[in-house]
Design a protein around this motif. Structure first.
Motif, short mmCIF file in Angstrom:
data_model
loop_
_atom_site.label_atom_id
_atom_site.label_comp_id
_atom_site.label_asym_id
_atom_site.label_seq_id
_atom_site.Cartn_x
_atom_site.Cartn_y
_atom_site.Cartn_z
N GLY A 107 44.22 39.57 43.49
CA GLY A 107 43.92 40.72 44.33
C GLY A 107 42.64 40.54 45.13
N ARG A 108 41.72 39.71 44.63
CA ARG A 108 40.47 39.43 45.32
C ARG A 108 40.73 38.80 46.69
N PHE A 109 41.88 38.13 46.87
CA PHE A 109 42.17 37.41 48.11
C PHE A 109 43.07 38.20 49.06
N VAL A 110 43.44 39.43 48.67
CA VAL A 110 44.36 40.23 49.48
C VAL A 110 43.66 41.48 49.99
N ALA A 111 43.66 41.66 51.31
CA ALA A 111 43.06 42.86 51.90
C ALA A 111 43.71 44.10 51.30
N ILE A 112 42.98 45.16 51.17
CA ILE A 112 43.37 46.44 50.56
C ILE A 112 43.41 46.31 49.04
N LEU A 113 44.22 45.38 48.52
CA LEU A 113 44.26 45.19 47.07
C LEU A 113 42.90 44.77 46.55
N ARG A 114 42.12 44.06 47.38
CA ARG A 114 40.77 43.66 46.99
C ARG A 114 39.91 44.88 46.67
N ALA A 115 40.16 45.97 47.37
CA ALA A 115 39.37 47.18 47.17
C ALA A 115 39.88 48.04 46.01
N PHE A 116 41.15 47.86 45.63
CA PHE A 116 41.73 48.78 44.65
C PHE A 116 42.21 48.14 43.36
N ALA A 117 42.21 46.81 43.29
CA ALA A 117 42.70 46.15 42.07
C ALA A 117 41.87 46.54 40.85
N ALA A 118 40.55 46.60 41.01
CA ALA A 118 39.69 46.95 39.89
C ALA A 118 39.91 48.40 39.46
N PHE A 119 40.05 49.29 40.42
CA PHE A 119 40.32 50.70 40.12
C PHE A 119 41.62 50.84 39.35
N LEU A 120 42.67 50.14 39.80
CA LEU A 120 43.96 50.20 39.12
C LEU A 120 43.87 49.61 37.72
N ALA A 121 43.08 48.55 37.57
CA ALA A 121 42.89 47.97 36.24
C ALA A 121 42.25 48.98 35.30
N GLY A 122 41.30 49.77 35.82
CA GLY A 122 40.67 50.80 35.01
C GLY A 122 41.63 51.93 34.67
N VAL A 123 42.39 52.39 35.66
CA VAL A 123 43.38 53.45 35.43
C VAL A 123 44.37 53.03 34.35
N ASN A 124 44.77 51.77 34.38
CA ASN A 124 45.78 51.27 33.45
C ASN A 124 45.20 50.63 32.19
N HIS A 125 43.91 50.89 31.96
CA HIS A 125 43.24 50.50 30.72
C HIS A 125 43.39 49.02 30.37
N LEU A 126 43.29 48.16 31.38
CA LEU A 126 43.20 46.73 31.09
C LEU A 126 41.93 46.51 30.28
N ALA A 127 42.04 45.75 29.19
CA ALA A 127 40.88 45.54 28.32
C ALA A 127 39.71 44.99 29.13
N TRP A 128 38.52 45.59 28.96
CA TRP A 128 37.39 45.22 29.80
C TRP A 128 36.99 43.74 29.69
N PRO A 129 36.96 43.12 28.50
CA PRO A 129 36.61 41.69 28.46
C PRO A 129 37.58 40.83 29.29
N ARG A 130 38.87 41.16 29.23
CA ARG A 130 39.86 40.42 30.02
C ARG A 130 39.65 40.69 31.50
#
Length: 216
Positions: free
Chosen positions: A114-137
């Motif tokens: 997502g870091r390499f895709v426009a728009i997703l670069r701005a929201f991938a981290a937010f979505l990871a937080g919403v979906n409770h991706l483990a923070w160390p991962r």
């Protein structure tokens, strides 16, 4: 282009602070030209005004810091809002579990690429937080993505100059189109296999997503 010219002048004046601020804000979900700022700073560095190693370091650090801010906002505020009001957009607890299950399986890839895709670069981290991706991962793939992205685009701008700026945009648009096609394909796959995915998600994440409140 006037915008690029003004951005060059802005970065030449404020230097590393401009790179850090723009990249961090974009990574946190604010619509800012973070990638363009990185490439512009690299082009400026090629003239000797800035140090390219520090440009790359600032951009990588800003990507990591900004993404962590976006992750925190998604986890602390985004998830409660979706959990409470998601039914109005047809997102019930079962679908939230499916999203969390898929992020458990593929969240690292989403954060990294997502870091390499426009728009997703701005929201991938937010979505990871919403979906409770483990923070160390999340932190691992976030850091890897930020470092690789900063190194590639920083080196490209430094070595190829404004030609890299010119050709990076069509590549970015093509990547965005490919990501959109992938998202549509993924949504169709999920729609056709929703029942089995719900069962898999329930087995992986048994019980309610939010603990019931204890009576006072």
């Amino acid at each position: 282009m006037p915008f690029v010219h003004h951005l060059h002048a802005f970065i030449a004046h404020y230097g590393y602070f401009a790179v850090f601020g723009l990249v961090a804000l974009e990574s946190a979900g604010v619509p800012m030209p973070g990638e363009t700022a990185l490439v512009s700073a690299a082009v400026v560095a090629a003239t000797g005004t800035l140090n390219i190693a520090l440009v790359v370091l600032c951009a990588a650090a800003a990507a990591i810091v900004g993404d962590n801010a976006g992750y925190w906002v998604g986890r602390e505020f985004g998830f409660p809002l979706v959990y409470r009001y998601g039914r109005y957009i047809r997102v019930d607890e079962g679908r939230l579990k499916v999203a969390q299950y898929l992020f458990r399986r593929h969240g690292g890839k989403i954060v990294f690429f997502g870091r390499f895709v426009a728009i997703l670069r701005a929201f991938a981290a937010f979505l990871a937080g919403v979906n409770h991706l483990a923070w160390p991962r999340f932190l691992l793939f976030n850091a890897l993505g930020g470092i690789v992205w900063a190194a590639i685009f920083g080196a490209g701008g430094y070595l190829l100059g404004q030609a890299f700026e010119h050709y990076a945009r069509p590549v970015g648009v093509a990547t965005l189109i490919a990501a959109a096609i992938g998202a549509v394909a993924a949504s169709r796959f999920i729609a056709h296999h929703e029942e089995s995915l719900r069962a898999e998600a329930e087995a992986a994440i048994p019980g309610p997503l939010v603990a019931p409140k204890k009576p006072r």
